[in-house]
Each structure stands twice: as structure tokens, then as C-alpha cells.
Design a protein around this motif. Structure first.
Motif, mmCIF file in Angstrom:
data_model
loop_
_atom_site.group_PDB
_atom_site.id
_atom_site.type_symbol
_atom_site.label_atom_id
_atom_site.label_comp_id
_atom_site.label_asym_id
_atom_site.label_seq_id
_atom_site.Cartn_x
_atom_site.Cartn_y
_atom_site.Cartn_z
ATOM 1 N N TYR A 288 12.293 11.657 12.460
ATOM 2 C CA TYR A 288 11.649 12.128 11.090
ATOM 3 C C TYR A 288 10.235 11.904 11.221
ATOM 4 N N SER B 176 -2.637 4.551 13.490
ATOM 5 C CA SER B 176 -2.518 6.226 14.341
ATOM 6 C C SER B 176 -1.677 6.483 14.803
ATOM 7 N N ARG C 240 5.911 -1.263 9.423
ATOM 8 C CA ARG C 240 7.528 -1.314 8.667
ATOM 9 C C ARG C 240 8.928 -1.754 10.080
ATOM 10 N N GLU D 46 11.036 -0.169 9.134
ATOM 11 C CA GLU D 46 12.106 1.487 9.251
ATOM 12 C C GLU D 46 13.474 1.601 8.736
ATOM 13 N N ARG E 222 10.991 -4.258 18.326
ATOM 14 C CA ARG E 222 10.037 -3.861 16.790
ATOM 15 C C ARG E 222 10.279 -5.132 15.701
ATOM 16 N N PRO F 151 9.365 7.158 0.235
ATOM 17 C CA PRO F 151 10.163 8.275 0.274
ATOM 18 C C PRO F 151 10.342 8.355 1.267
ATOM 19 N N ILE G 34 10.209 11.710 3.273
ATOM 20 C CA ILE G 34 10.155 13.387 3.296
ATOM 21 C C ILE G 34 10.130 14.074 4.868
HETATM 22 N N1 SAH Z 1 2.403 4.135 14.778
HETATM 23 C C1 SAH Z 1 2.575 2.914 13.953
HETATM 24 C C2 SAH Z 1 2.671 3.604 12.382
HETATM 25 C C3 SAH Z 1 3.306 4.586 11.884
HETATM 26 S S1 SAH Z 1 2.921 5.444 10.223
HETATM 27 C C4 SAH Z 1 3.331 2.308 13.714
HETATM 28 O O1 SAH Z 1 4.578 2.511 14.139
HETATM 29 O O2 SAH Z 1 3.673 1.823 12.458
HETATM 30 C C5 SAH Z 1 3.246 4.661 8.676
HETATM 31 C C6 SAH Z 1 4.623 4.980 8.145
HETATM 32 O O3 SAH Z 1 5.034 6.724 7.924
HETATM 33 C C7 SAH Z 1 6.266 4.758 8.911
HETATM 34 O O4 SAH Z 1 6.225 3.284 9.530
HETATM 35 C C8 SAH Z 1 7.072 5.530 8.588
HETATM 36 O O5 SAH Z 1 7.661 4.509 8.132
HETATM 37 C C9 SAH Z 1 5.975 6.250 8.332
HETATM 38 N N2 SAH Z 1 6.617 7.860 8.197
HETATM 39 C C10 SAH Z 1 6.771 8.530 9.442
HETATM 40 N N3 SAH Z 1 7.933 9.960 9.193
HETATM 41 C C11 SAH Z 1 7.622 9.722 8.002
HETATM 42 C C12 SAH Z 1 8.084 10.509 6.748
HETATM 43 N N4 SAH Z 1 8.746 12.048 7.611
HETATM 44 N N5 SAH Z 1 8.102 10.763 5.637
HETATM 45 C C13 SAH Z 1 8.119 9.539 4.901
HETATM 46 N N6 SAH Z 1 7.429 7.990 5.251
HETATM 47 C C14 SAH Z 1 6.836 8.710 7.091
#
Ligand code: SAH
Length: 347
Positions: free
Chosen positions: A68, A107, A160, A162, A181, A230, A232
Motif C-alpha cells: 500500500y 522514517s 502500527r 497495520e 510485528r 483510512p 489511501i
Molecule cells: N516505517 C515505519 C513508519 C511507517 S509510515 C513503520 O514501519 O512503522 C506510518 C504509517 O503510514 C504506516 O504504519 C501505515 O499504517 C501508514 N500508511 C502507509 N501507506 C499508507 C497509505 N497508502 N494509506 C494510508 N496510510 C498509509
């Protein structure tokens, strides 16, 4: 339905079967009741306050390939950047002057930032600003790294989960493992971090049963912080043509998270603000109590595109600071610039 809404409000618990029933049958009128129960519950634990966190997106380089995510390793169209420790400190200086007392360092999974580099950075931030809280959001690392970063002064960790459904998780994360995770989250908690979990709403293939499992898992681990946003779609990913999550579904999940884990800190996410101009305000009225204004330098902001059309891409840190303050006041809440520790951590 009304029995269930009263039950979750009075007891802060629902079975998974009850959550699924609620998600399948909730009407627009029920939603308003749910949001108002969630708001009252938030007010009981945190009053009318909304806490701010200065968000520094310090690298968009990532070794993982989440289906995603716009900054996944396979997306060759991203212009990659890495802020130096000196640049990150500069962001903290700006953030401190704007009044923030929590910095979130987020990051991609970029191993250039070793335990030594991050440890030294955290120590320097704490030396300059002893009263701030430092939150890391850097993905999966070795236990020893988590330990040494905590010893260096990091206070909190956002990761998260996820999705709490193994099948869905493994489909979306070809380079990662479901068990790893969740093991990271429990390790982080054991080390002593305030821990944040959370999930996306509206992932392709996600069912009400999956979302109910997310809430069940959160109730089980009772995290200090819960990020819910959400999904996206991003056009340069394998899920680029899928449908995204909706505002209503996300708000319902925010409200249920508030009711089931009442003392948690729940941000009104940037993704919700991207989906709808009033998305974050609506989340505050449905139980959220944190906002995360971005302090990433404007020069690289647009390159941290987890999803497309992310808001605030041209803004400067001070623009975000005052925009957020106005939004909090207009929604009828009070900005709180303190560290804002979680209820269960402070009590
Ligand atoms: N690399 C770090 C930070 C992740 S970015 C980690 O692994 O925890 C932060 C959050 O953005 C992710 O945990 C994910 O839930 C969210 N995210 C990533 N792509 C997304 C998308 N296309 N739409 C919505 N949220 C997204």
C-alpha cells in the motif's frame, strides 16, 4: 443496537461478535450516538485537551515493500532523501520554538541510521531539551537496538500493527512477517516504551471481521497510543487502482477504539485530513485527542508521500502550527502543548 452502544459506553468492552454485529448494522443515527459516547469518554480521561506532536519525517528510504505504501522499496519513481542528524536537530530547534514538547521521528526502514547514530541524536535532543518526549517510528529493528535507543532517552515508539489478521497482513507485506510485528510491539512494551499500535481502515480485502479483530487485539495489548487512518491508494503501488477507506468507517473505528481503550492517546491522522477537509476535526469529535503537525523541512515534504495528495506539502512548520491551533479552537477544544503522556502511563 442501542443496547450495544450503551454497553460499550458503560463497560468499555464488547465481544468480537458484538463488534461485527455493530459494524454490519450501524445506521447514521447510531454513529452520532457512538461519536458522542466516545467524545464524553475522551473528556472523562483527558478533558477538552488536544495534544500536539511535532512530526519529523527524516528519511523516505525503505527496505520494506508494503503493497500500500508510496515509499516502498520497489517504487523507483520516488526521489529519495535522508536528513542528517544535524538537519534533524535543526527541525527540533524549530519545533521547540513553536512550542512542541513531543517530537516524533518517523522514517522508512532505513538502516543507514544505526543504533549509534540514532542514540547520539536522541541524547543530543534530550541534552538541549530535557523536558521533551521523543517518539520513534522507524519500523522493525533488533531487540538490542530498541534497548539501546530507550537507554539513550527515547520515550515512546509508534508501530502500527497495520492489520491483526494474519492472512491479510502477509498479503500486504511480502517482505515481513505477521508474528514479527506483534513480537516487536510486545518487546517495546517490555523495555518500557509507551507503545503505539494501530491499523488502516478500508484495505483491499479487509472485512468487518478483520476490523473487529483489530479492536480485539488492541483491547488485549492496551497500547498507550492508537493510530487509525483510512487506506489511501497510491498510483505507483500495486494497490493503486483499489478503493480507499471511507471517512465514516474510519471515524467509527476511532470512536470504538476510544471506548474500548478509554485511556489511550488517539491522533486525528493526516490521512483523515487528506480524505476530507474536516476529517481531523470530525475525528476529534469522535474521541481522538492528538494532532501531529508536520515539521519536516518544506524542501523534502512532498517526497514523504506514503499516499497521494497528502495535505500540507507546501507548508512551512509555522504554517502547520497555527493552522492546527485554529482548527482545534474552531472545533471547540483546547490545545495543550505539554508532553502529553498517556493516562495509563501517568497514573
Ligand atoms: N516505517 C515505519 C513508519 C511507517 S509510515 C513503520 O514501519 O512503522 C506510518 C504509517 O503510514 C504506516 O504504519 C501505515 O499504517 C501508514 N500508511 C502507509 N501507506 C499508507 C497509505 N497508502 N494509506 C494510508 N496510510 C498509509
Amino acid at each position: 443496537m442501542h443496547n450495544l452502544l450503551e454497553k460499550v459506553y458503560q463497560t468499555n468492552s464488547l465481544t468480537k461478535v458484538e463488534i461485527i454485529y455493530l459494524l454490519e448494522n450501524i445506521t447514521p443515527e447510531d454513529r452520532e450516538i457512538l461519536y458522542s459516547h466516545a467524545l464524553k469518554t475522551k473528556q472523562k480521561y483527558y478533558g477538552n485537551k488536544v495534544f500536539l506532536r511535532g512530526l519529523i519525517e527524516f528519511s523516505n528510504i525503505c527496505r520494506q515493500d508494503c503493497l500500500y505504501c508510496g515509499i516502498r522499496a520497489s517504487n523507483a519513481k520516488v526521489e529519495r532523501y535522508r536528513l542528517t542528524p544535524g538537519e534533524i536537530l535543526g527541525c527540533c530547534d524549530i519545533g521547540y520554538d513553536l512550542g512542541y514538547r513531543t517530537f516524533v521521528l518517523q522514517s522508512g526502514e532505513d538502516l543507514w541510521y544505526t543504533a549509534e547514530i540514532l542514540g547520539a541524536l536522541i541524547q543530543e535532543i534530550k541534552k538541549r531539551y530535557p523536558e521533551v518526549a521523543i517518539t520513534l517510528s522507524i519500523g522493525e529493528r533488533r531487540v538490542e537496538t530498541y534497548q539501546s535507543l530507550f537507554a539513550s532517552g527515547a520515550d515512546r515508539f509508534l508501530m502500527r500493527h497495520e492489520t491483526a489478521s494474519k492472512d491479510l497482513y502477509e498479503k500486504l507485506h511480502p517482505t515481513m512477517h505477521f508474528e514479527d510485528r506483534q513480537a516487536c510491539l510486545s518487546t517495546l512494551k517490555d523495555i518500557g516504551y509507551q507503545v503505539g499500535a494501530g491499523f488502516m481502515v478500508g484495505l483491499p480485502g479487509q472485512t468487518f471481521a478483520d476490523l473487529a479483530e483489530d479492536l480485539r487485539y488492541l483491547s488485549e495489548i492496551s497500547p498507550d497510543m492508537i493510530g487509525i487512518g483510512p487506506f489511501i491508494p497510491h498510483s505507483e503501488t500495486p494497490l493503486g487502482t483499489e478503493k480507499g477507506g471511507t471517512l465514516e468507517d474510519t471515524l467509527v473505528m476511532v470512536a470504538l477504539a476510544r471506548l474500548l481503550i478509554p485511556g489511550s492517546l488517539i491522533p486525528a491522522t493526516t490521512a483523515l485530513g487528506t480524505l476530507n477537509p474536516q476529517g481531523r476535526e470530525l475525528a476529534l469529535k469522535a474521541g481522538a485527542n492528538v494532532l501531529m503537525p508536520i515539521i519536516t523541512p518544506t524542501s523534502v515534504r512532498k517526497q514523504y508521500a506514503l499516499y497521494e495528495n497528502k495535505i500540507c506539502g507546501d507548508d512551512k512548520p509555522e504554517d502547520c502550527r497555527y493552522c492546527i491551533e485554529r482548527r482545534i479552537q474552531a472545533a471547540g477544544f483546547e490545545m495543550d502543548l505539554g508532553r502529553g503522556d498517556s493516562w495509563q502511563f501517568s497514573s
